[in-house]
Design a protein around this motif. Structure first.
Motif, mmCIF file in Angstrom:
data_model
loop_
_atom_site.group_PDB
_atom_site.id
_atom_site.type_symbol
_atom_site.label_atom_id
_atom_site.label_comp_id
_atom_site.label_asym_id
_atom_site.label_seq_id
_atom_site.Cartn_x
_atom_site.Cartn_y
_atom_site.Cartn_z
ATOM 1 N N ARG A 7 0.791 -1.220 0.000
ATOM 2 C CA ARG A 7 0.000 0.000 0.000
ATOM 3 C C ARG A 7 0.829 1.279 0.000
ATOM 4 O O ARG A 7 0.263 2.366 -0.018
ATOM 5 C CB ARG A 7 -0.931 -0.005 1.209
ATOM 6 N N ILE A 8 2.138 1.210 0.029
ATOM 7 C CA ILE A 8 2.928 2.441 0.082
ATOM 8 C C ILE A 8 2.659 3.301 -1.150
ATOM 9 O O ILE A 8 2.350 4.494 -1.045
ATOM 10 C CB ILE A 8 4.438 2.126 0.204
ATOM 11 N N THR A 9 2.768 2.714 -2.327
ATOM 12 C CA THR A 9 2.567 3.471 -3.562
ATOM 13 C C THR A 9 1.132 3.955 -3.686
ATOM 14 O O THR A 9 0.878 5.096 -4.086
ATOM 15 C CB THR A 9 2.940 2.605 -4.778
ATOM 16 N N VAL A 139 8.566 2.267 -9.029
ATOM 17 C CA VAL A 139 8.025 0.919 -9.221
ATOM 18 C C VAL A 139 8.124 0.503 -10.686
ATOM 19 O O VAL A 139 8.461 -0.644 -11.000
ATOM 20 C CB VAL A 139 6.571 0.852 -8.717
ATOM 21 N N ALA A 140 7.848 1.436 -11.597
ATOM 22 C CA ALA A 140 7.927 1.110 -13.027
ATOM 23 C C ALA A 140 9.348 0.726 -13.424
ATOM 24 O O ALA A 140 9.562 -0.240 -14.171
ATOM 25 C CB ALA A 140 7.445 2.303 -13.849
ATOM 26 N N LYS A 141 10.327 1.479 -12.936
ATOM 27 C CA LYS A 141 11.725 1.169 -13.264
ATOM 28 C C LYS A 141 12.146 -0.174 -12.661
ATOM 29 O O LYS A 141 12.844 -0.963 -13.307
ATOM 30 C CB LYS A 141 12.635 2.280 -12.745
ATOM 31 N N ALA A 142 11.733 -0.414 -11.422
ATOM 32 C CA ALA A 142 12.101 -1.672 -10.770
ATOM 33 C C ALA A 142 11.481 -2.856 -11.499
ATOM 34 O O ALA A 142 12.142 -3.879 -11.724
ATOM 35 C CB ALA A 142 11.660 -1.653 -9.311
ATOM 36 N N ARG A 143 10.229 -2.722 -11.885
ATOM 37 C CA ARG A 143 9.581 -3.819 -12.612
ATOM 38 C C ARG A 143 10.291 -4.078 -13.936
ATOM 39 O O ARG A 143 10.508 -5.240 -14.315
ATOM 40 C CB ARG A 143 8.105 -3.496 -12.855
ATOM 41 N N ALA A 144 10.657 -3.015 -14.644
ATOM 42 C CA ALA A 144 11.351 -3.184 -15.925
ATOM 43 C C ALA A 144 12.679 -3.911 -15.733
ATOM 44 O O ALA A 144 13.053 -4.785 -16.533
ATOM 45 C CB ALA A 144 11.572 -1.825 -16.579
ATOM 46 N N ALA A 145 13.405 -3.573 -14.665
ATOM 47 C CA ALA A 145 14.687 -4.234 -14.400
ATOM 48 C C ALA A 145 14.487 -5.705 -14.068
ATOM 49 O O ALA A 145 15.263 -6.570 -14.507
ATOM 50 C CB ALA A 145 15.400 -3.523 -13.250
ATOM 51 N N MET A 146 13.442 -6.009 -13.311
ATOM 52 C CA MET A 146 13.166 -7.400 -12.951
ATOM 53 C C MET A 146 12.759 -8.212 -14.175
ATOM 54 O O MET A 146 13.182 -9.364 -14.349
ATOM 55 C CB MET A 146 12.080 -7.439 -11.874
ATOM 56 N N GLU A 147 11.966 -7.611 -15.040
ATOM 57 C CA GLU A 147 11.560 -8.312 -16.265
ATOM 58 C C GLU A 147 12.757 -8.544 -17.184
ATOM 59 O O GLU A 147 12.843 -9.576 -17.851
ATOM 60 C CB GLU A 147 10.473 -7.512 -16.974
ATOM 61 N N LYS A 148 13.682 -7.599 -17.196
ATOM 62 C CA LYS A 148 14.880 -7.775 -18.026
ATOM 63 C C LYS A 148 15.726 -8.941 -17.514
ATOM 64 O O LYS A 148 16.264 -9.731 -18.308
ATOM 65 C CB LYS A 148 15.714 -6.500 -18.041
ATOM 66 N N PRO A 272 5.162 7.777 4.453
ATOM 67 C CA PRO A 272 6.225 6.768 4.328
ATOM 68 C C PRO A 272 6.510 6.467 2.857
ATOM 69 O O PRO A 272 5.587 6.349 2.047
ATOM 70 C CB PRO A 272 5.627 5.541 5.034
ATOM 71 N N ARG A 273 7.786 6.378 2.538
ATOM 72 C CA ARG A 273 8.206 6.037 1.182
ATOM 73 C C ARG A 273 9.093 4.798 1.214
ATOM 74 O O ARG A 273 9.601 4.419 2.263
ATOM 75 C CB ARG A 273 8.934 7.224 0.539
ATOM 76 N N VAL A 274 9.259 4.188 0.070
ATOM 77 C CA VAL A 274 10.047 2.958 -0.014
ATOM 78 C C VAL A 274 11.490 3.247 0.386
ATOM 79 O O VAL A 274 12.115 4.168 -0.155
ATOM 80 C CB VAL A 274 9.994 2.377 -1.440
ATOM 81 N N GLU A 275 11.999 2.455 1.317
ATOM 82 C CA GLU A 275 13.377 2.623 1.783
ATOM 83 C C GLU A 275 14.226 1.378 1.567
ATOM 84 O O GLU A 275 15.425 1.481 1.312
ATOM 85 C CB GLU A 275 13.385 2.984 3.274
ATOM 86 N N GLU A 276 13.610 0.205 1.675
ATOM 87 C CA GLU A 276 14.360 -1.045 1.630
ATOM 88 C C GLU A 276 14.032 -1.829 0.359
ATOM 89 O O GLU A 276 12.955 -1.678 -0.221
ATOM 90 C CB GLU A 276 14.039 -1.903 2.857
ATOM 91 N N LEU A 277 14.963 -2.682 -0.037
ATOM 92 C CA LEU A 277 14.769 -3.510 -1.224
ATOM 93 C C LEU A 277 13.526 -4.380 -1.087
ATOM 94 O O LEU A 277 12.739 -4.505 -2.035
ATOM 95 C CB LEU A 277 16.003 -4.386 -1.453
ATOM 96 N N GLU A 278 13.337 -4.980 0.071
ATOM 97 C CA GLU A 278 12.177 -5.851 0.270
ATOM 98 C C GLU A 278 10.874 -5.081 0.061
ATOM 99 O O GLU A 278 9.917 -5.599 -0.528
ATOM 100 C CB GLU A 278 12.214 -6.457 1.672
ATOM 101 N N GLU A 279 10.841 -3.838 0.541
ATOM 102 C CA GLU A 279 9.640 -3.017 0.341
ATOM 103 C C GLU A 279 9.394 -2.772 -1.143
ATOM 104 O O GLU A 279 8.250 -2.828 -1.616
ATOM 105 C CB GLU A 279 9.796 -1.678 1.061
ATOM 106 N N LEU A 280 10.455 -2.503 -1.877
ATOM 107 C CA LEU A 280 10.301 -2.234 -3.306
ATOM 108 C C LEU A 280 9.808 -3.474 -4.047
ATOM 109 O O LEU A 280 8.938 -3.385 -4.926
ATOM 110 C CB LEU A 280 11.626 -1.749 -3.894
ATOM 111 N N MET A 282 7.977 -5.777 -2.828
ATOM 112 C CA MET A 282 6.563 -5.908 -2.480
ATOM 113 C C MET A 282 5.710 -4.933 -3.278
ATOM 114 O O MET A 282 4.590 -5.249 -3.681
ATOM 115 C CB MET A 282 6.376 -5.666 -0.984
ATOM 116 N N GLU A 283 6.240 -3.733 -3.505
ATOM 117 C CA GLU A 283 5.502 -2.746 -4.294
ATOM 118 C C GLU A 283 5.315 -3.222 -5.732
ATOM 119 O O GLU A 283 4.258 -3.031 -6.325
ATOM 120 C CB GLU A 283 6.245 -1.404 -4.287
ATOM 121 N N VAL A 284 6.346 -3.823 -6.292
ATOM 122 C CA VAL A 284 6.243 -4.329 -7.664
ATOM 123 C C VAL A 284 5.238 -5.470 -7.728
ATOM 124 O O VAL A 284 4.417 -5.555 -8.643
ATOM 125 C CB VAL A 284 7.618 -4.788 -8.179
#
Length: 306
Positions: A7-9, A139-148, A272-280, A282-284
């Motif tokens: 729910r952060i985003t 979140v968009a950038k992180a998702r793109a990196a994960m898909e790559k 609150p904003r995303v700070e940790e990798l695990e949070e990011l 989860m956001e993706v």
């Protein structure tokens, strides 16, 4: 990684909209003939006060939308400013189609008139917009990196038999396999998160400094997408008062001159904003398209084998 984003985003988007876009709160609503006016609302015109451009948005069709008297009075003033003839109340009551209007700046004119402004009032809104865009892009950038990373791994697979050790027989197995591939090397996502934290730290520092110099409220231009919903009540929103743009229309940003409240900007800043990798991660969340990537690769390998 969860199946649904956390729910952060979502919270950041909701608070940003509450500050700068649709600023009235949700509330229970029962139409009152003495206070609320049913209108057959069909669309909206956005008028650029600089270049004269007019963008027309069609609303989802619905029988009636309830205006508050204050909101309808605002519409009349906008019509007067535009030199347009406002319909008689009898016409509105008889269900004549009505198009509301807004006056502001189109995105092109805003680049010259708003986004380069150096007044503290406008700079505070502009910095809030920059912070919002950084939140959304993370979140968009992180998702793109994960898909790559998944695509790169799949590209290295040479034959269908290479998938056999993973026993990809059901959804859970596919999900666990995909997550494992993506988590083999998280350095690209970590770099994206690090850049985001550095970027927003600078924005937050500047914004806090500006807010210390500003009054409790002020006037400034704030971007409003033509794709967002809008309440026709000036105090609250509810299903009876809200209209939604019809799908299939190209959204545009129009910059509307409006009252900005410091307490709301601070609310957005202090979320609150995303700070940790695990949070990011989860956001993706987890996306069905990733399963499609795996099955598509399996099918292509099977065809190559034939």
């Amino acid at each position: 990684m969860a199946n649904e984003p956390s729910r952060i985003t979502d919270n950041l988007l909701n608070v940003f909209n509450y500050c700068f876009v649709e600023t009235v709160p949700y509330a229970f609503f029962k139409p009152n003939p003495e206070r609320d006016i049913p209108v057959k609302l069909v669309g909206k015109e956005y008028h650029c006060e600089c270049c004269g451009k007019v963008s027309t948005v069609k609303y989802n069709e619905r029988p009636l939308t309830y205006y508050s008297k204050g909101k309808l009075a605002q519409e009349r003033r906008i019509y007067d400013k535009l030199g347009k003839e406002f319909p008689f109340m009898g016409e509105i009551e008889d269900g004549a189609p009505f198009t509301n209007a807004a006056i502001g700046l189109c995105a092109e004119c805003a680049k010259k008139e708003v986004l380069t402004a150096d007044s503290p009032e406008q700079m505070a809104v502009n910095l809030s917009g920059q912070l919002h865009r950084a939140d959304e892009l993370l979140v968009a950038k992180a998702r793109a990196a994960m898909e790559k990373s998944l695509a790169d791994w799949l590209a290295k697979v040479e034959k269908p038999e290479d998938f056999l050790p993973y026993n990809l027989t059901d959804f859970n197995a596919l999900r666990d396999f995909i997550c494992a591939v993506m988590l083999e090397d998280t350095s690209p996502v970590e770099a994206i998160l690090r850049e985001y934290r550095e970027e927003i730290a600078g924005i937050e520092t500047k914004l806090r400094g500006l807010l210390e110099t500003l009054p409790e409220s002020w006037k400034a231009y704030a971007a409003r997408s033509t794709a967002v919903f809008e309440s026709m009540n000036d105090k609250m929103y509810h299903e009876y008062t809200v209209v939604f743009p019809a799908p299939g229309q190209m959204p545009e940003d129009y910059y509307i001159y409006r009252t900005i409240e410091k307490k709301r900007v601070l609310m957005f800043l202090e979320q609150p904003r995303v700070e940790e990798l695990e949070e990011l991660l989860m956001e993706v969340g987890f996306h069905g398209e990733w399963i499609d990537m795996v099955t598509s690769r399996l099918e292509s390998l099977a065809h190559e084998k034939e």
